[in-house]
Write an enzyme that holds these catalytic residues in place. Structure first.
Site, PDB file in Angstrom:
ATOM      1  N   ASP A 138      39.217  35.985  38.952  1.00 12.80           N
ATOM      2  CA  ASP A 138      37.923  35.400  38.572  1.00 12.80           C
ATOM      3  C   ASP A 138      37.119  36.288  37.621  1.00 12.80           C
ATOM      4  OD1 ASP A 138      38.547  33.298  40.279  1.00 12.80           O
ATOM      5  OD2 ASP A 138      37.608  34.298  41.985  1.00 12.80           O
ATOM      6  N   LYS A 198      38.868  35.019  32.824  1.00 11.40           N
ATOM      7  CA  LYS A 198      40.050  34.860  31.964  1.00 11.40           C
ATOM      8  C   LYS A 198      40.024  33.539  31.208  1.00 11.40           C
ATOM      9  CE  LYS A 198      42.604  35.279  35.631  1.00 11.40           C
ATOM     10  NZ  LYS A 198      41.599  35.668  36.641  1.00 11.40           N
ATOM     11  N   GLY A 202      41.672  29.206  39.314  1.00  7.32           N
ATOM     12  CA  GLY A 202      40.592  28.321  38.870  1.00  7.32           C
ATOM     13  C   GLY A 202      39.990  28.976  37.646  1.00  7.32           C
ATOM     14  N   HIS A 203      40.300  28.461  36.477  1.00  8.96           N
ATOM     15  CA  HIS A 203      39.856  29.079  35.227  1.00  8.96           C
ATOM     16  C   HIS A 203      38.808  28.188  34.562  1.00  8.96           C
ATOM     17  CE1 HIS A 203      43.841  31.543  34.884  1.00  8.96           C
ATOM     18  NE2 HIS A 203      43.188  31.754  36.009  1.00  8.96           N
ATOM     19  N   GLN A 260      45.053  34.962  38.529  1.00  5.26           N
ATOM     20  CA  GLN A 260      44.651  36.013  39.493  1.00  5.26           C
ATOM     21  C   GLN A 260      44.370  37.316  38.741  1.00  5.26           C
ATOM     22  OE1 GLN A 260      47.864  34.165  40.640  1.00  5.26           O
ATOM     23  NE2 GLN A 260      46.250  32.707  41.070  1.00  5.26           N
TER      24      GLN A 260
HETATM   25  P1  GDP Z   1      38.892  33.196  35.865  1.00  6.05           P
HETATM   26  O1  GDP Z   1      39.573  32.762  37.111  1.00  6.05           O
HETATM   27  O2  GDP Z   1      39.192  34.615  35.525  1.00  6.05           O
HETATM   28  O3  GDP Z   1      39.159  32.284  34.695  1.00  6.05           O
HETATM   29  O4  GDP Z   1      37.330  33.142  36.173  1.00  6.05           O
HETATM   30  P2  GDP Z   1      36.550  31.930  36.909  1.00  6.05           P
HETATM   31  O5  GDP Z   1      36.417  30.806  35.969  1.00  6.05           O
HETATM   32  O6  GDP Z   1      37.141  31.650  38.234  1.00  6.05           O
HETATM   33  O7  GDP Z   1      35.162  32.637  37.213  1.00  6.05           O
HETATM   34  C1  GDP Z   1      34.384  33.163  36.200  1.00  6.05           C
HETATM   35  C2  GDP Z   1      33.004  32.512  36.270  1.00  6.05           C
HETATM   36  O8  GDP Z   1      32.109  33.242  35.472  1.00  6.05           O
HETATM   37  C3  GDP Z   1      32.992  31.106  35.702  1.00  6.05           C
HETATM   38  O9  GDP Z   1      32.033  30.360  36.392  1.00  6.05           O
HETATM   39  C4  GDP Z   1      32.583  31.314  34.261  1.00  6.05           C
HETATM   40  O10 GDP Z   1      31.946  30.174  33.696  1.00  6.05           O
HETATM   41  C5  GDP Z   1      31.600  32.438  34.410  1.00  6.05           C
HETATM   42  N1  GDP Z   1      31.495  33.366  33.275  1.00  6.05           N
HETATM   43  C6  GDP Z   1      32.471  33.813  32.438  1.00  6.05           C
HETATM   44  N2  GDP Z   1      31.982  34.762  31.630  1.00  6.05           N
HETATM   45  C7  GDP Z   1      30.679  34.927  31.939  1.00  6.05           C
HETATM   46  C8  GDP Z   1      29.646  35.793  31.478  1.00  6.05           C
HETATM   47  O11 GDP Z   1      29.840  36.620  30.591  1.00  6.05           O
HETATM   48  N3  GDP Z   1      28.411  35.678  32.075  1.00  6.05           N
HETATM   49  C9  GDP Z   1      28.172  34.762  33.056  1.00  6.05           C
HETATM   50  N4  GDP Z   1      26.957  34.714  33.587  1.00  6.05           N
HETATM   51  N5  GDP Z   1      29.121  33.932  33.512  1.00  6.05           N
HETATM   52  C10 GDP Z   1      30.366  34.032  32.978  1.00  6.05           C
HETATM   53  P1  IMO Z   2      42.087  33.118  39.325  1.00  3.62           P
HETATM   54  O1  IMO Z   2      43.296  32.847  38.447  1.00  3.62           O
HETATM   55  C1  IMO Z   2      40.541  35.017  42.931  1.00  3.62           C
HETATM   56  C2  IMO Z   2      43.268  35.267  46.351  1.00  3.62           C
HETATM   57  C3  IMO Z   2      42.895  34.461  47.565  1.00  3.62           C
HETATM   58  C4  IMO Z   2      43.483  35.353  48.659  1.00  3.62           C
HETATM   59  C5  IMO Z   2      44.754  35.872  48.015  1.00  3.62           C
HETATM   60  C6  IMO Z   2      46.007  35.099  48.390  1.00  3.62           C
HETATM   61  O2  IMO Z   2      41.091  32.032  39.336  1.00  3.62           O
HETATM   62  O3  IMO Z   2      41.525  34.462  39.033  1.00  3.62           O
HETATM   63  P2  IMO Z   2      46.915  32.696  47.674  1.00  3.62           P
HETATM   64  O4  IMO Z   2      46.300  31.338  47.799  1.00  3.62           O
HETATM   65  O5  IMO Z   2      47.253  33.077  46.283  1.00  3.62           O
HETATM   66  O6  IMO Z   2      48.070  32.893  48.611  1.00  3.62           O
HETATM   67  O7  IMO Z   2      45.761  33.705  48.209  1.00  3.62           O
HETATM   68  O8  IMO Z   2      44.557  35.782  46.615  1.00  3.62           O
HETATM   69  N1  IMO Z   2      43.351  34.481  45.086  1.00  3.62           N
HETATM   70  C7  IMO Z   2      42.429  34.535  44.119  1.00  3.62           C
HETATM   71  N2  IMO Z   2      41.248  35.164  44.073  1.00  3.62           N
HETATM   72  N3  IMO Z   2      40.979  34.314  41.862  1.00  3.62           N
HETATM   73  C8  IMO Z   2      42.184  33.701  41.892  1.00  3.62           C
HETATM   74  O9  IMO Z   2      42.720  33.096  40.820  1.00  3.62           O
HETATM   75  C9  IMO Z   2      42.945  33.753  43.077  1.00  3.62           C
HETATM   76  N4  IMO Z   2      44.128  33.249  43.444  1.00  3.62           N
HETATM   77  C10 IMO Z   2      44.377  33.707  44.678  1.00  3.62           C
HETATM   78  O10 IMO Z   2      41.506  34.317  47.689  1.00  3.62           O
HETATM   79  O11 IMO Z   2      42.640  36.456  48.858  1.00  3.62           O
HETATM   80 MG    MG Z   3      39.104  31.858  38.936  1.00  6.17          MG
END
Ligand code: GDP
Ligand code: IMO
Ligand code: MG
Length: 424
Positions: free
Chosen positions: A12, A15, A39-40, A224
């Protein structure tokens, strides 16, 4: 130019946003590991996309998308995503390619994930219950695994499913006293999967090698983060794939030496969902402040994310593991308003100082953080246009991280939108 984007923390990191930006100049975007546990998020103006299986390049109509052999595909989730984008007038026809060798996450994998976690009680991993571990386990065990190519031959699939379901029923009943599964019903769902997904099935290894030979630019998108890597993360509180950049060659068939640049994504602080060690965790008002301001709730499960200070020991380790060339630092805006900001620069374990992250859980559990404290800034930064326009204290913070990580910070996130990213 071929690039690989991976997370440097526990996922998270942002990416999705970074991949979306880099996809503008890429011909292909390729997922290589994980499944719908990812979840991207991509935010374009007022539109928000949360992608779980489709590469984040999917939101750009001109980009080819590949789901590599290392990904585990939940067919219902993927079909749902394709349909959701179609509703928003984004078509994937002719530009989505799914590896024939990618494994399928079936409903019984999700059920097993839930049953295992429930049985573990307070010792659970805190998985996303997306069936990831059980599906990869079946892949490793081989005999009862299903891949996309199994959807091509319905008679063979039917026979294989009967065999698999017989074994799953015995195990689930014996271990968890669970209700029995019906192979016929599962097969019926598979006929829909075949109809919807087989048109996208391809030899993605051949496709990618041809594309590289033709001079196309490929962007690899890790799911991840490095600290969740099965081999190099904080085992057993990890995911079941190689989520560092080390998973990229195995998950695509493209050797790492064909990648020109490895980009590591980190937040300006640290978050983690699920259980496991987290040395810089802030289980207090500051952690709550970051959670609220950064909207730190899971994209896939909605769970509140645990928040803590930036851990330079952990991030430097991820940089080494992943042969990272440069860092994309997201969420700098989230730290605005904090009186002081801390960065973990070393650990003390059994009275000895170290700057090398111990992935071994017994050592890590003893790590005490050594912090450097900086003065925070108050000015809003979510609309500044370049690095030099940032408040001096925010610039100092970025420069300190650069020094600790020994890599340039080339992208800086100042908000969730595509446009809220500074490059330098
Ligand atoms: P990922 O799994 O690495 O793609 O990240 P996620 O999408 O799960 O979580 C990142 C969260 O931060 C999302 O809600 C994005 O919209 C938000 N986000 C990304 N970059 C920034 C930033 O620079 N500032 C803020 N406030 N939010 C951001
Ligand atoms: P993105 O791509 C954050 C974590 C879960 C748990 C562990 C194992 O959005 O960054 P799993 O379901 O993979 O067997 O869970 O890994 N986890 C993540 N945490 N971002 C993710 O993906 C994750 N995918 C799995 O919360 O701790
Ligand atoms: Mg994510």
């Amino acid at each position: 130019m071929n690039c690989c984007v991976t997370g440097l923390q526990w996922g998270d990191e942002g990416k999705g946003k970074v991949v979306d930006i880099l996809a503008e100049t890429s011909d292909f975007v390729v997922r290589y590991n994980g499944g719908a546990n990812a979840g991207h998020t991509v935010v374009i103006g007022d539109s928000k996309f949360a992608l779980h299986l489709l590469p984040s390049g999917a939101v750009r109509q001109g980009v080819f998308c590949v789901i590599g052999n290392g990904v585990v595909i939940d067919p219902d989730c993927l079909i749902g995503e394709i349909d959701e984008l179609a509703k928003r007038n984004i078509s994937l026809d002719g530009r989505l390619f799914i590896s024939e060798n990618a494994h399928l996450v079936m409903d019984y994998h999700k059920l097993e994930d839930q049953l295992r976690e429930d049985a573990l009680g307070k010792n659970k991993i805190g998985t996303t219950i997306r069936g990831i571990g059980p599906c990869y386990a079946d892949k490793i065990l081989r005999s009862y695994a299903l891949t996309v190519s199994d959807l091509l031959d319905s008679d063979a699939l039917k026979a294989k499913l009967e065999q698999i379901v017989a074994v799953k029923n015995k195990t689930f009943t014996a271990l968890y006293n669970a209700a029995t599964l019906d192979a016929g019903k599962i097969f019926d769902k598979c006929t829909i999967y075949s109809k919807r997904l087989v048109p996208y099935a391809a030899d993605t290894t051949e496709l990618l090698h041809k594309a590289i030979a033709d001079g196309k630019s490929i962007l690899f998108e890790g799911a991840q983060g490095t600290l969740l890597d099965l081999d190099h993360g904080t085992f057993p509180f990890v995911t079941s794939s190689n989520s560092s950049s080390l998973g990229m060659p195995a998950g695509t068939g493209v050797p790492a030496k064909m990648v020109d640049k490895f980009i590591g994504v980190a937040k300006a602080y640290t978050t983690r969902v699920g259980a496991g060690p987290f040395p810089t965790e802030l289980d207090n008002d500051i952690g709550q402040y970051i959670r609220q301001k950064g909207n730190e709730y899971g994209t896939t499960t909605g769970r509140p994310r645990r928040c803590g200070w930036f851990d330079a020991v952990a991030a430097a380790y991820s940089i080494k593991i992943g042969s990272i060339d440069s860092v994309a630092l997201m969420h700098l805006d989230t730290l605005t308003g904090l009186k002081e900001i801390k960065v973990c620069t070393a650990y003390e374990i059994d009275g000895r100082r170290t700057r090398f992250f111990p992935s071994n859980r017994h050592k890590l559990s003893k790590a005490k953080c050594i912090y450097k404290t900086l003065e925070g800034w108050d000015e809003q930064i979510d609309d500044v246009s370049n690095f030099n326009s940032l408040p001096k204290l925010a610039k100092n913070y970025v420069l300190l991280l650069e020094e600790l990580l020994e890599k340039p910070v080339t992208m800086i996130g100042i908000g969730p939108k595509r446009t809220q990213t500074l490059t330098r």
